[in-house]
Design an enzyme around this catalytic site. Structure first.
Site, PDB file in Angstrom:
ATOM      1  NE  ARG A 206      -3.240  -0.064   3.068  1.00 28.12           N
ATOM      2  CZ  ARG A 206      -3.679   0.073   4.319  1.00 28.12           C
ATOM      3  NH1 ARG A 206      -3.539  -0.928   5.183  1.00 28.12           N
ATOM      4  NH2 ARG A 206      -4.233   1.204   4.709  1.00 28.12           N
ATOM      5  CB  CYS A 281      -1.182   3.885  10.146  1.00 27.67           C
ATOM      6  SG  CYS A 281      -2.489   4.497  11.248  1.00 27.67           S
TER       7      CYS A 281
END
Length: 323
Positions: A206, A281
């Site tokens: 990601r 995050c």
């Protein structure tokens, strides 16, 4: 935009962590189930379990079925501040935090032990929240509820009464906002005195832009000049006799080596370092696991509260990939 990071070989020096740790023996940052059980009458255990939306788990329902003796439950999505992009579990207002603590029977002088039902997942985020509001006596249970049961310790239920919790002051220097992150996205560390070292806890695919985000409509990739540090490499997985698993924080030597290798240097981990670190995050949850690991090494760092959900949702954001 294509960014590549080159990490030089790292040889871990002899580690002297005691000097950098300032946590008292009375209120440790992390407690083990066996060492905690004798404190049952003097601390408040707090279940702060949170699961990804696609996990199909109900934290509150699980809490009602089994919990550590005298435990209370705090929903991190309910104890959350409003956000212009309607992002979940953002830092709450001082008033909401205080009201919630009152309802749960927690006072400013209460020693709170936080735990979750995965092991170490959402409890670091709750620890960060308590610390940011200046709550001194707070720890997390390493391995959480699964580790408690793995140690064959009892589960229990007990009624508790609300107590007073005056409205605290939020230590804003613990948090970073979007404007702060734009500074980090537009200048290399060597080009700006205001640059902070940004550590991203999401999975590496990601971060690099090779795998999609789990939240629809968000592009993958990362904040320019940030560094990939997937939260799961800071944890170890324990398999119990019945085959179930839980996570716990690695030991300090391993944490030191992992983080220094990811950063490409051990300089930010040394006592007296002036390097400022901010963690991010997907939604501000697992960034707190990096924060916890750094705290374990005696290193202070901040948290980008809205994280990738807020950054990538803004069309003006600069997004880097390594594809």
């Amino acid at each position: 935009m294509m960014l590549r990071y080159f990490i030089r070989p790292f040889a871990c020096p002899r580690i002297k962590l005691a000097r950098g740790l300032s946590f008292s023996k009375e209120v440790p940052l992390i407690v083990e189930p066996e060492g905690y059980s004798h404190l049952l009458g003097s601390v408040v255990p707090l279940d702060v379990s949170w699961h990804m939306p696609n996990a199909s788990r109900d934290s509150r329902a699980e809490f009602k079925k089994r919990r550590i003796p005298r435990a209370r439950f705090m929903s991190l999505d309910e104890v959350a501040g409003e956000h212009p992009l309607s992002l979940p579990h953002m830092m709450p207002s001082p008033s909401l935090f205080a009201t919630t603590c009152k309802r749960l029977g927690i006072s400013p002088g209460t020693h709170v032990v936080l735990y979750d039902t995965i092991g170490v997942f959402s409890s670091p985020r709750a620890l960060f929240m308590f610390k940011a509001f200046g709550h001194k006596k707070v720890s997390i249970m390493n391995g959480g509820m699964p580790n408690w049961e793995y140690a064959s310790l009892p589960v229990d239920e007990r009624v508790f009464e609300p107590v007073d919790y005056p409205e605290p002051e939020l230590s804003t220097n613990w948090l970073r906002n979007y404007e702060d992150m734009k500074v980090n996205a537009t200048a290399a560390p060597s080009e700006s005195n205001n640059h902070e070292l940004v550590l991203d806890a999401r999975a590496a695919p990601r971060f690099h832009g090779t795998a999609p985000e789990p939240r629809p409509g968000l592009p993958s990739g990362h904040i320019p000049y940030s560094i990939s540090l997937p939260f799961d490499i800071l944890l170890e997985t324990v398999t119990t006799g019945n085959g179930s698993q839980f996570t716990r924080l690695r030991n300090t030597k391993e944490l030191y080596e992992i983080i220094a290798r990811a950063i490409g240097s051990d300089a930010p981990l040394q006592p007296g370092s002036k390097v400022r670190i901010v963690n991010t995050c997907g939604s501000g949850m697992t960034a707190a696991i990096i924060w916890l690991a750094l705290q374990r090494l005696g290193v202070n760092s901040a948290l980008y509260d809205e994280s990738w959900m807020g950054y990538a949702a803004r069309p003006e954001s600069i997004i880097a990939t390594t594809t």
